[in-house]
Design an enzyme around this catalytic site. Sequence first.
Site, PDB file in Angstrom:
ATOM      1  CE  LYS A 166     -15.135 -46.458  63.347  1.00  0.00           C
ATOM      2  NZ  LYS A 166     -15.417 -46.670  61.869  1.00  0.00           N
ATOM      3  N   GLY A 217     -14.340 -35.675  60.707  1.00  0.00           N
ATOM      4  CA  GLY A 217     -15.437 -35.760  60.216  1.00  0.00           C
ATOM      5  C   GLY A 217     -16.769 -35.526  61.198  1.00  0.00           C
ATOM      6  CB  SER A 218     -20.539 -35.196  61.145  1.00  0.00           C
ATOM      7  OG  SER A 218     -20.541 -35.536  61.648  1.00  0.00           O
ATOM      8  CB  THR A 219     -20.317 -30.469  63.452  1.00  0.00           C
ATOM      9  OG1 THR A 219     -19.136 -29.583  62.805  1.00  0.00           O
ATOM     10  CG2 THR A 219     -20.290 -29.418  65.006  1.00  0.00           C
ATOM     11  CB  ALA A 220     -24.109 -34.764  64.274  1.00  0.00           C
ATOM     12  CB  THR A 221     -19.725 -37.548  64.294  1.00  0.00           C
ATOM     13  OG1 THR A 221     -20.763 -38.188  63.567  1.00  0.00           O
ATOM     14  CG2 THR A 221     -18.885 -38.753  64.710  1.00  0.00           C
ATOM     15  N   GLY A 222     -18.807 -35.460  65.775  1.00  0.00           N
ATOM     16  CA  GLY A 222     -17.438 -34.764  67.251  1.00  0.00           C
ATOM     17  C   GLY A 222     -17.962 -34.525  68.662  1.00  0.00           C
ATOM     18  CD  GLU A 239      -9.714 -31.414  59.137  1.00  0.00           C
ATOM     19  OE1 GLU A 239     -10.191 -31.559  58.215  1.00  0.00           O
ATOM     20  OE2 GLU A 239      -7.996 -31.552  59.347  1.00  0.00           O
ATOM     21  CB  CYS A 273     -14.309 -30.139  55.609  1.00  0.00           C
ATOM     22  SG  CYS A 273     -12.682 -30.648  56.529  1.00  0.00           S
ATOM     23  CD  GLU A 367     -19.865 -28.989  55.130  1.00  0.00           C
ATOM     24  OE1 GLU A 367     -18.096 -29.446  55.288  1.00  0.00           O
ATOM     25  OE2 GLU A 367     -19.869 -30.364  56.907  1.00  0.00           O
TER      26      GLU A 367
END
Length: 467
Positions: A166, A217-222, A239, A273, A367
């Site tokens: 995706k 992607g972002s840490t929040a989404t991870g 990552e 990143c 960030e």
Amino acid sequence: MFHMLIDGRLTEAPHHLPVIDPSNESVIAQVSDADAETIDSAVKAAVTAFEAWRTTDIEERRQLLQHLAKALQENADELATLLVSEQGRPLPLAHFEVDLARRYLEFFADQSLDVEIIADDSNSRVELHRKPLGVVAAISPWNAPLYLSLSKIAPALLAGNSVVLKPPPTSPLSVLRFGELVANLVPRGLLNIVSGGNAAGAALVEHPQVAKVSFTGSTATGKLIMRSAADTLKRLTLELGGNDAAIVLPNVDPKAVAPALFGAAFFNSGQVCAIIKRLYVHDAIYDALCEEMAALANAAAVGNDAHCQFGPIQNKAQLDKVLGYLDDARQHGRIIAGGHRLERPGYFVALTVVRDIDDGTPLVDEEPFGPILPIIRYTDIDDVIKRANRSELGLGASVWSKDLNAAQAIAARIDSGTVWINQHCALDPSIPFPTRKQSGIGVESGHEGLLEYTAPQVININKVAAI
């Protein structure tokens, strides 16, 4: 219209999403917004394809990657042009991304998964095999969609997995077009490419027949992905965000080092990143280096013309975040270059350098993912190492010094997956790119990155057992 690739066929979903050119804010395309039913059909096609692909000889898998690399190279101009329009980056940088994606395909096409012999004597033989996992869900980000998609596809396919990819909803065009170009090269259902928003991503991650999720992607989404994957204990490579610190020692020449630091901080307008996000400079050269960095930022060409070096922020949501960090810079530091949105169509922000700012402010501790660089003063090396390590993120860092031994000693004390010396964000497909702390889980790139897409299996043989 750009099509999805599902089960070897080019297809559309009933609903669509607009894709916006960030350089002028115009809608340049409509792409499918896949629903849960569409995601399910892609995963089921991948499940079927996996059963055949998992038993193929590795030479056949290598040949497929070589064919994909050739298709990428033959269509480089078209794909680079799409990257310019969807991502906003200047054309030379778009060609750089296409070429980097090709290099990843070619690197993994040269890799092997040989059986490792752990023990072999008159009594026993112990072998370590590497087996494919199954269906890999690959989710790529908007800042480098083509490169980061293919850097996941290549090791996944070589390891014997099938893939449902995706691309990001705001910059999916180059990836979708790549799928159209290679549809006839890939066995049916082995590579599926689905476009869509957050709901499509959630449906893919939650699908019970997905064995692994590879996400950048972002840490929040991870963190959301990790929670969702827990129900079926999916394997993960994440990552995530990076707030990379660079430490500049007092023995460097500010004028000589400034161009390299500048390039490593503002590459892709700060939307990477693993570039410099916090620049710690010793008090002895602080003023001089600030002056050099500000001069470079003020001289930079920002726009979408052929001569421009730096493009826009990729999407409106990220632009709003960057403008918020500019407000923080005005409150807690002194802006010595940029500091404003450019008065023209598009999501352009002037390259911004901020001095006299310190840890504990949002611009330093978080960030910004945009063209803003805080320069922080230090005097004591032990203290600055502690400050660099204080972040909850740990993707990359760098040390800049004429004394390589001193730089290496400092690098060993920094808590990040990679520490560069006298360079930053020097990525290569052959070099492992590990993560630390809340910057992710697992390893990308290198042979270690390939192993992330496999499951170890031990075969332990008793040669003398009575039958």
